[in-house]
Motif scaffolding. Structure first.
Motif, PDB file in Angstrom:
ATOM      1  N   VAL A  98       0.799  -1.229   0.000  1.00 21.00           N
ATOM      2  CA  VAL A  98       0.000   0.000   0.000  1.00 21.00           C
ATOM      3  C   VAL A  98       0.829   1.275   0.000  1.00 21.00           C
ATOM      4  CG1 VAL A  98      -1.901  -1.150   1.195  1.00 21.00           C
ATOM      5  CG2 VAL A  98      -0.203   0.097   2.541  1.00 21.00           C
ATOM      6  N   ARG A  99       2.106   1.194   0.297  1.00 19.30           N
ATOM      7  CA  ARG A  99       2.905   2.391   0.537  1.00 19.30           C
ATOM      8  C   ARG A  99       2.976   3.334  -0.671  1.00 19.30           C
ATOM      9  NH1 ARG A  99       7.819   1.364   3.026  1.00 19.30           N
ATOM     10  NH2 ARG A  99       8.694   3.247   2.111  1.00 19.30           N
ATOM     11  N   ASP A 100       2.879   2.786  -1.895  1.00 20.99           N
ATOM     12  CA  ASP A 100       2.996   3.640  -3.082  1.00 20.99           C
ATOM     13  C   ASP A 100       1.726   4.403  -3.421  1.00 20.99           C
ATOM     14  OD1 ASP A 100       5.636   2.987  -3.471  1.00 20.99           O
ATOM     15  OD2 ASP A 100       5.228   1.369  -4.890  1.00 20.99           O
ATOM     16  N   ARG A 101       0.646   4.162  -2.652  1.00 25.01           N
ATOM     17  CA  ARG A 101      -0.598   4.885  -2.916  1.00 25.01           C
ATOM     18  C   ARG A 101      -1.141   5.547  -1.641  1.00 25.01           C
ATOM     19  NH1 ARG A 101      -2.347   4.150  -8.089  1.00 25.01           N
ATOM     20  NH2 ARG A 101      -4.284   5.231  -7.574  1.00 25.01           N
ATOM     21  N   ILE A 102      -0.263   5.766  -0.673  1.00 26.80           N
ATOM     22  CA  ILE A 102      -0.648   6.516   0.526  1.00 26.80           C
ATOM     23  C   ILE A 102      -0.532   8.004   0.209  1.00 26.80           C
ATOM     24  CG2 ILE A 102       0.065   7.142   2.863  1.00 26.80           C
ATOM     25  CD1 ILE A 102       0.792   4.206   3.293  1.00 26.80           C
ATOM     26  N   CYS A 103      -1.621   8.722   0.399  1.00 28.42           N
ATOM     27  CA  CYS A 103      -1.686  10.143   0.042  1.00 28.42           C
ATOM     28  C   CYS A 103      -2.156  10.965   1.235  1.00 28.42           C
ATOM     29  CB  CYS A 103      -2.646  10.347  -1.131  1.00 28.42           C
ATOM     30  SG  CYS A 103      -2.189   9.451  -2.637  1.00 28.42           S
ATOM     31  N   TYR A 104      -2.134  12.297   1.072  1.00 25.70           N
ATOM     32  CA  TYR A 104      -2.657  13.150   2.140  1.00 25.70           C
ATOM     33  C   TYR A 104      -3.770  14.056   1.630  1.00 25.70           C
ATOM     34  CZ  TYR A 104       0.982  16.519   0.484  1.00 25.70           C
ATOM     35  OH  TYR A 104       1.780  17.340  -0.259  1.00 25.70           O
ATOM     36  N   ARG A 105      -4.555  14.565   2.575  1.00 21.96           N
ATOM     37  CA  ARG A 105      -5.580  15.534   2.276  1.00 21.96           C
ATOM     38  C   ARG A 105      -5.707  16.477   3.461  1.00 21.96           C
ATOM     39  NH1 ARG A 105     -10.550  11.231   2.315  1.00 21.96           N
ATOM     40  NH2 ARG A 105     -10.977  11.154   4.547  1.00 21.96           N
ATOM     41  N   LEU A 106      -6.440  17.562   3.279  1.00 19.75           N
ATOM     42  CA  LEU A 106      -6.616  18.559   4.333  1.00 19.75           C
ATOM     43  C   LEU A 106      -8.061  18.562   4.828  1.00 19.75           C
ATOM     44  CD1 LEU A 106      -4.646  21.674   3.025  1.00 19.75           C
ATOM     45  CD2 LEU A 106      -4.152  20.393   5.109  1.00 19.75           C
ATOM     46  N   ILE A 107      -8.216  18.632   6.148  1.00 20.01           N
ATOM     47  CA  ILE A 107      -9.527  18.840   6.756  1.00 20.01           C
ATOM     48  C   ILE A 107      -9.351  19.878   7.861  1.00 20.01           C
ATOM     49  CG2 ILE A 107     -10.300  16.495   6.255  1.00 20.01           C
ATOM     50  CD1 ILE A 107      -9.834  15.807   9.203  1.00 20.01           C
ATOM     51  N   GLY A 108     -10.444  20.476   8.299  1.00 17.43           N
ATOM     52  CA  GLY A 108     -10.374  21.428   9.404  1.00 17.43           C
ATOM     53  C   GLY A 108     -10.255  20.696  10.729  1.00 17.43           C
ATOM     54  N   ARG A 109      -9.510  21.267  11.667  1.00 14.42           N
ATOM     55  CA  ARG A 109      -9.412  20.638  12.994  1.00 14.42           C
ATOM     56  C   ARG A 109     -10.679  20.893  13.806  1.00 14.42           C
ATOM     57  NH1 ARG A 109      -4.243  22.903  13.695  1.00 14.42           N
ATOM     58  NH2 ARG A 109      -4.715  23.626  15.791  1.00 14.42           N
ATOM     59  N   LYS A 167       3.748  12.806   0.717  1.00 12.26           N
ATOM     60  CA  LYS A 167       4.331  13.981   0.068  1.00 12.26           C
ATOM     61  C   LYS A 167       4.798  13.636  -1.348  1.00 12.26           C
ATOM     62  CE  LYS A 167       7.779  17.587   1.026  1.00 12.26           C
ATOM     63  NZ  LYS A 167       8.827  18.029   1.980  1.00 12.26           N
ATOM     64  N   ARG A 168       5.291  12.419  -1.495  1.00 12.27           N
ATOM     65  CA  ARG A 168       5.749  11.969  -2.812  1.00 12.27           C
ATOM     66  C   ARG A 168       4.591  11.464  -3.676  1.00 12.27           C
ATOM     67  NH1 ARG A 168       9.177   6.938  -2.063  1.00 12.27           N
ATOM     68  NH2 ARG A 168       7.132   5.932  -2.048  1.00 12.27           N
ATOM     69  N   ASN A 169       3.708  10.683  -3.071  1.00 10.19           N
ATOM     70  CA  ASN A 169       2.659  10.015  -3.840  1.00 10.19           C
ATOM     71  C   ASN A 169       1.540  10.939  -4.303  1.00 10.19           C
ATOM     72  OD1 ASN A 169       3.970   7.565  -3.445  1.00 10.19           O
ATOM     73  ND2 ASN A 169       2.757   7.044  -1.640  1.00 10.19           N
ATOM     74  N   ARG A 171       1.323  14.139  -5.071  1.00 19.15           N
ATOM     75  CA  ARG A 171       1.598  14.973  -6.239  1.00 19.15           C
ATOM     76  C   ARG A 171       1.731  14.124  -7.507  1.00 19.15           C
ATOM     77  NH1 ARG A 171       5.665  20.133  -6.426  1.00 19.15           N
ATOM     78  NH2 ARG A 171       5.364  20.650  -8.620  1.00 19.15           N
ATOM     79  N   ARG A 172       2.263  12.910  -7.366  1.00 19.86           N
ATOM     80  CA  ARG A 172       2.407  12.021  -8.528  1.00 19.86           C
ATOM     81  C   ARG A 172       1.061  11.506  -9.017  1.00 19.86           C
ATOM     82  NH1 ARG A 172       2.565   6.572  -8.361  1.00 19.86           N
ATOM     83  NH2 ARG A 172       2.950   6.587  -6.115  1.00 19.86           N
ATOM     84  N   LEU A 173       0.204  11.093  -8.088  1.00 21.46           N
ATOM     85  CA  LEU A 173      -1.079  10.513  -8.463  1.00 21.46           C
ATOM     86  C   LEU A 173      -2.133  11.563  -8.786  1.00 21.46           C
ATOM     87  CD1 LEU A 173      -1.273   7.698  -5.746  1.00 21.46           C
ATOM     88  CD2 LEU A 173      -0.735   7.426  -8.174  1.00 21.46           C
ATOM     89  N   PHE A 174      -2.006  12.745  -8.158  1.00 21.03           N
ATOM     90  CA  PHE A 174      -2.997  13.811  -8.341  1.00 21.03           C
ATOM     91  C   PHE A 174      -2.290  15.122  -8.681  1.00 21.03           C
ATOM     92  CE2 PHE A 174      -4.626  10.738  -5.275  1.00 21.03           C
ATOM     93  CZ  PHE A 174      -5.837  10.380  -5.861  1.00 21.03           C
ATOM     94  N   CYS A 223      -3.361  20.663  -2.513  1.00 17.71           N
ATOM     95  CA  CYS A 223      -2.327  21.145  -3.440  1.00 17.71           C
ATOM     96  C   CYS A 223      -1.524  22.298  -2.842  1.00 17.71           C
ATOM     97  CB  CYS A 223      -2.949  21.575  -4.762  1.00 17.71           C
ATOM     98  SG  CYS A 223      -3.583  20.211  -5.763  1.00 17.71           S
ATOM     99  N   ILE A 224      -2.065  22.991  -1.836  1.00 21.15           N
ATOM    100  CA  ILE A 224      -1.293  24.068  -1.213  1.00 21.15           C
ATOM    101  C   ILE A 224      -0.103  23.506  -0.442  1.00 21.15           C
ATOM    102  CG2 ILE A 224      -3.331  25.536  -1.052  1.00 21.15           C
ATOM    103  CD1 ILE A 224      -3.363  25.044   1.966  1.00 21.15           C
ATOM    104  N   LEU A 225      -0.087  22.184  -0.237  1.00 21.85           N
ATOM    105  CA  LEU A 225       1.026  21.539   0.458  1.00 21.85           C
ATOM    106  C   LEU A 225       2.120  21.085  -0.503  1.00 21.85           C
ATOM    107  CD1 LEU A 225      -1.045  19.181   2.816  1.00 21.85           C
ATOM    108  CD2 LEU A 225      -0.086  21.412   3.409  1.00 21.85           C
ATOM    109  N   TYR A 226       1.823  21.031  -1.791  1.00 18.53           N
ATOM    110  CA  TYR A 226       2.799  20.540  -2.759  1.00 18.53           C
ATOM    111  C   TYR A 226       4.018  21.469  -2.780  1.00 18.53           C
ATOM    112  CZ  TYR A 226      -0.853  17.539  -4.885  1.00 18.53           C
ATOM    113  OH  TYR A 226      -1.828  16.597  -5.132  1.00 18.53           O
TER     114      TYR A 226
END
Length: 300
Positions: A98-109, A167-169, A171-174, A223-226
């Motif tokens: 699964v490591r090559d498709r682990i991504c991040y997203r933003l939500i409000g705290r 951080k790597r995945n 931007r590559r996938l999206f 995308c503001i994190l890229y």
């Protein structure tokens, strides 16, 4: 009808229709911004992975006059349809798989305190960077699995490693894209999504606005994190810019001139979030600014 009563009736009816080998139960599923949905889980002996069928739309249909028997038939149809494409999820136990498709997203705290208690995340201003597995395939289609603390423990990894992979995945996938508001609105009008849009201006106080998102238009606010993206936009614009959190899927960029009314911008964000954005897709009511000298995002 109260959801708890409706859920009990649905479970009883489903078990009666499918027989003794099947068990139906309803669990609350916490979504973004504290939104709670009721997920129906139908399982047979030996199954470890079962589809989740959310009951809210079925209750709405019932309250609108659909006979209960027809509602049950539609629930069963949804179950059989989702079961037809079911696959073995054993691969998800292996971190290497699964490591090559682990991504991040933003939500409000704010509003996500209970959700954040059970997932790994990194604070970013008043937001949270959280992680998900982006699945894709002929059988799976496209979708996401939110990563919980239990997954992190199973994989014997840590938040820092997840962030490095994401951080790597991501931007590559999206891949990111940044377009003028007018161009985006015109694309919507041409595709029929924005039939009411005739002559999109895409401006605020005479300034051209841009939309920053990703190629899938899903969780594109991240995308503001890229690395390098905001700095590149600032160089193109030639100034600092405001970041208006349009939703979890996109942000609006507005050049800073020094003449803007901050309170008016904040009021606009709040109004749009409360009237135009689905509750589970709201990112934040905060106005942000990208400081190109310091190369960082700050809250206004």
């Amino acid at each position: 009808m109260d959801m708890e009563v409706f859920a009990r009736k649905i479970c009883a009816a489903v078990e009666k229709e499918l027989g003794r080998e099947f068990r139906a139960e309803v669990k609350e599923v916490r979504k973004n911004n504290g939104i709670l949905l009721h997920g129906l889980l139908i399982s047979s002996k030996g199954e470890t992975v079962v589809p989740t069928i959310y009951l809210e739309r079925f209750l709405e249909a019932y309250e609108s006059g659909m006979p209960f028997k027809e509602v049950v038939n539609r629930v069963l149809s949804a179950y059989r349809e989702s079961s037809a494409g079911r696959i073995d999820m054993e691969f998800f136990k292996s971190f290497e798989d699964v490591r090559d498709r682990i991504c991040y997203r933003l939500i409000g705290r704010k509003g996500n305190e209970e959700l954040l208690d059970g997932i790994p995340y990194i604070e970013f201003l008043d937001l949270a960077i959280c992680f998900y597995y982006s699945y894709h395939g002929e059988q799976l289609g496209d979708g996401t699995i939110l990563i919980h603390n239990s997954h992190m423990e199973m994989w014997e990894t840590c938040t820092a490693e997840l962030f490095g992979l994401a951080k790597r995945n991501t931007r590559r996938l999206f891949p990111w894209e940044c377009k003028g508001m007018g161009e985006v609105l015109q694309e919507m009008a041409d595709s029929g999504e924005g039939a009411d849009v005739e002559e999109p201006e895409g401006t605020f106080c005479g300034l051209a606005m841009k939309i920053l998102t990703n190629s899938r238009k899903t969780h594109g606010a991240a995308c503001i994190l890229y690395p390098g993206v905001l700095d590149g936009v600032a160089q193109e614009i030639g100034s600092d810019f405001f970041i208006l959190p349009s939703s979890i899927h996109e942000v609006i960029l507005l050049p800073v001139t020094g003449n803007e009314d901050h309170e008016k911008l904040k009021e606009m964000i709040r109004e749009v979030n409360s009237t135009q954005v689905a509750p589970e897709e709201v990112l934040s009511d905060t106005l942000y600014r990208y400081d190109r000298a310091d190369e960082r995002v700050v809250m206004v």
